[in-house]
Design a protein around this motif. Structure first.
Motif, PDB file in Angstrom:
ATOM      1  N   GLU A 136       0.834  -1.209   0.000  1.00  0.00           N
ATOM      2  CA  GLU A 136       0.000   0.000   0.000  1.00  0.00           C
ATOM      3  C   GLU A 136       0.867   1.258   0.000  1.00  0.00           C
ATOM      4  OE1 GLU A 136      -2.606  -0.205   3.384  1.00  0.00           O
ATOM      5  OE2 GLU A 136      -3.548  -2.043   2.664  1.00  0.00           O
ATOM      6  N   TRP A 137       1.884   1.290   0.846  1.00  0.00           N
ATOM      7  CA  TRP A 137       2.764   2.452   0.922  1.00  0.00           C
ATOM      8  C   TRP A 137       3.448   2.710  -0.412  1.00  0.00           C
ATOM      9  CZ3 TRP A 137       5.995   2.278   6.076  1.00  0.00           C
ATOM     10  CH2 TRP A 137       5.140   2.442   7.176  1.00  0.00           C
ATOM     11  N   LEU A 138       3.950   1.653  -1.042  1.00  0.00           N
ATOM     12  CA  LEU A 138       4.636   1.824  -2.323  1.00  0.00           C
ATOM     13  C   LEU A 138       3.663   2.245  -3.424  1.00  0.00           C
ATOM     14  CD1 LEU A 138       7.230  -1.093  -2.211  1.00  0.00           C
ATOM     15  CD2 LEU A 138       7.688   1.364  -2.088  1.00  0.00           C
ATOM     16  N   THR A 139       2.444   1.739  -3.380  1.00  0.00           N
ATOM     17  CA  THR A 139       1.423   2.146  -4.352  1.00  0.00           C
ATOM     18  C   THR A 139       1.136   3.640  -4.219  1.00  0.00           C
ATOM     19  OG1 THR A 139       0.457  -0.070  -4.386  1.00  0.00           O
ATOM     20  CG2 THR A 139      -0.944   1.739  -5.160  1.00  0.00           C
ATOM     21  N   ILE A 140       0.967   4.106  -2.990  1.00  0.00           N
ATOM     22  CA  ILE A 140       0.752   5.534  -2.740  1.00  0.00           C
ATOM     23  C   ILE A 140       1.952   6.340  -3.229  1.00  0.00           C
ATOM     24  CG2 ILE A 140       0.578   7.262  -0.891  1.00  0.00           C
ATOM     25  CD1 ILE A 140      -1.027   5.077   0.676  1.00  0.00           C
ATOM     26  N   HIS A 141       3.141   5.834  -2.979  1.00  0.00           N
ATOM     27  CA  HIS A 141       4.368   6.519  -3.404  1.00  0.00           C
ATOM     28  C   HIS A 141       4.417   6.657  -4.929  1.00  0.00           C
ATOM     29  CE1 HIS A 141       8.486   7.906  -3.058  1.00  0.00           C
ATOM     30  NE2 HIS A 141       8.935   6.899  -3.788  1.00  0.00           N
ATOM     31  N   VAL A 142       4.077   5.594  -5.638  1.00  0.00           N
ATOM     32  CA  VAL A 142       4.082   5.639  -7.107  1.00  0.00           C
ATOM     33  C   VAL A 142       3.069   6.666  -7.611  1.00  0.00           C
ATOM     34  CG1 VAL A 142       3.522   4.317  -9.200  1.00  0.00           C
ATOM     35  CG2 VAL A 142       4.970   3.311  -7.439  1.00  0.00           C
ATOM     36  N   ILE A 182       2.703  11.625 -14.714  1.00  0.00           N
ATOM     37  CA  ILE A 182       1.444  11.597 -15.455  1.00  0.00           C
ATOM     38  C   ILE A 182       0.391  10.992 -14.544  1.00  0.00           C
ATOM     39  CG2 ILE A 182       2.569  11.399 -17.713  1.00  0.00           C
ATOM     40  CD1 ILE A 182       1.881   8.373 -17.620  1.00  0.00           C
ATOM     41  N   ARG A 183      -0.875  11.251 -14.859  1.00  0.00           N
ATOM     42  CA  ARG A 183      -1.955  10.685 -14.054  1.00  0.00           C
ATOM     43  C   ARG A 183      -1.905   9.162 -14.153  1.00  0.00           C
ATOM     44  NH1 ARG A 183      -6.394  12.485 -11.637  1.00  0.00           N
ATOM     45  NH2 ARG A 183      -6.330  14.557 -12.581  1.00  0.00           N
ATOM     46  N   ILE A 184      -2.003   8.516 -12.999  1.00  0.00           N
ATOM     47  CA  ILE A 184      -1.936   7.057 -12.930  1.00  0.00           C
ATOM     48  C   ILE A 184      -2.979   6.581 -11.928  1.00  0.00           C
ATOM     49  CG2 ILE A 184      -0.093   7.160 -11.212  1.00  0.00           C
ATOM     50  CD1 ILE A 184       1.073   4.626 -12.471  1.00  0.00           C
ATOM     51  N   SER A 185      -3.641   5.493 -12.260  1.00  0.00           N
ATOM     52  CA  SER A 185      -4.675   4.965 -11.370  1.00  0.00           C
ATOM     53  C   SER A 185      -4.047   4.120 -10.270  1.00  0.00           C
ATOM     54  CB  SER A 185      -5.676   4.115 -12.157  1.00  0.00           C
ATOM     55  OG  SER A 185      -5.079   2.878 -12.523  1.00  0.00           O
ATOM     56  N   GLU A 186      -4.827   3.857  -9.231  1.00  0.00           N
ATOM     57  CA  GLU A 186      -4.351   2.998  -8.148  1.00  0.00           C
ATOM     58  C   GLU A 186      -4.054   1.595  -8.668  1.00  0.00           C
ATOM     59  OE1 GLU A 186      -5.712   1.338  -3.775  1.00  0.00           O
ATOM     60  OE2 GLU A 186      -6.770   3.058  -4.630  1.00  0.00           O
ATOM     61  N   THR A 187      -4.882   1.104  -9.580  1.00  0.00           N
ATOM     62  CA  THR A 187      -4.677  -0.229 -10.156  1.00  0.00           C
ATOM     63  C   THR A 187      -3.370  -0.286 -10.932  1.00  0.00           C
ATOM     64  OG1 THR A 187      -7.049  -0.574 -10.312  1.00  0.00           O
ATOM     65  CG2 THR A 187      -5.675  -1.976 -11.693  1.00  0.00           C
ATOM     66  N   GLU A 188      -3.090   0.757 -11.721  1.00  0.00           N
ATOM     67  CA  GLU A 188      -1.841   0.800 -12.480  1.00  0.00           C
ATOM     68  C   GLU A 188      -0.633   0.900 -11.552  1.00  0.00           C
ATOM     69  OE1 GLU A 188      -3.300   3.051 -16.565  1.00  0.00           O
ATOM     70  OE2 GLU A 188      -3.099   4.212 -14.707  1.00  0.00           O
ATOM     71  N   ALA A 189      -0.735   1.729 -10.525  1.00  0.00           N
ATOM     72  CA  ALA A 189       0.360   1.874  -9.571  1.00  0.00           C
ATOM     73  C   ALA A 189       0.630   0.559  -8.843  1.00  0.00           C
ATOM     74  CB  ALA A 189       0.063   2.991  -8.578  1.00  0.00           C
TER      75      ALA A 189
END
Length: 138
Positions: free
Chosen positions: A109-115, A121-128
């Protein structure tokens, strides 16, 4: 070269590594033996941090990870796996051995938020999340 160093110099981690800074500021910290230190880079497999000298043998280290501005912690054990001498000193590479509780999920979760927060560019949570879980891109 000690047994502790990676003789080939090759990257051991299979997953993407992330620089542990955001806009030039350290955002991931690791506490080892009660000393809080900035993390150099971080992945689902491990982390690196500045370290003065090579260790003679690999060590298993209890750690506590912190994300700046978040009161939660991630606790576990990591093993030192390599030491690389660079222009600004040494970097000690550590591989996660175990996490307490939901630490592995929290790290993801932390790394997803970081990405998401560092993407240009705009990136979705799923993509991150896919980037965090996926193979190394470098």
């Amino acid at each position: 070269m000690s047994k502790h160093e990676n003789a080939s110099g090759a990257e051991r981690r299979k997953r993407q590594r992330f620089v542990a800074t955001r806009w030039g500021n350290v955002c991931f910290w690791v506490e080892i033996d009660g000393v809080r230190q900035p993390v150099n880079d971080l992945s689902l497999e491990g982390f690196s941090l500045s370290w003065g000298v090579p260790l003679p043998e690999p060590l298993d280290l209890p750690f506590v990870l912190h994300l700046e501005g978040i009161p939660d912690q991630i606790r576990g054990t990591a093993r030192t796996v390599n030491f690389v001498l660079g222009a600004e000193g040494g970097l000690l590479g550590c591989r996660f051995l175990s996490f307490e509780g939901d630490g592995a999920e929290r790290l993801h979760e932390w790394l997803t938020i970081h990405v998401i927060s560092t993407a240009t560019i705009r990136i979705s949570e799923t993509e991150a999340a896919a980037i965090v879980s996926g193979p190394s891109l470098v």
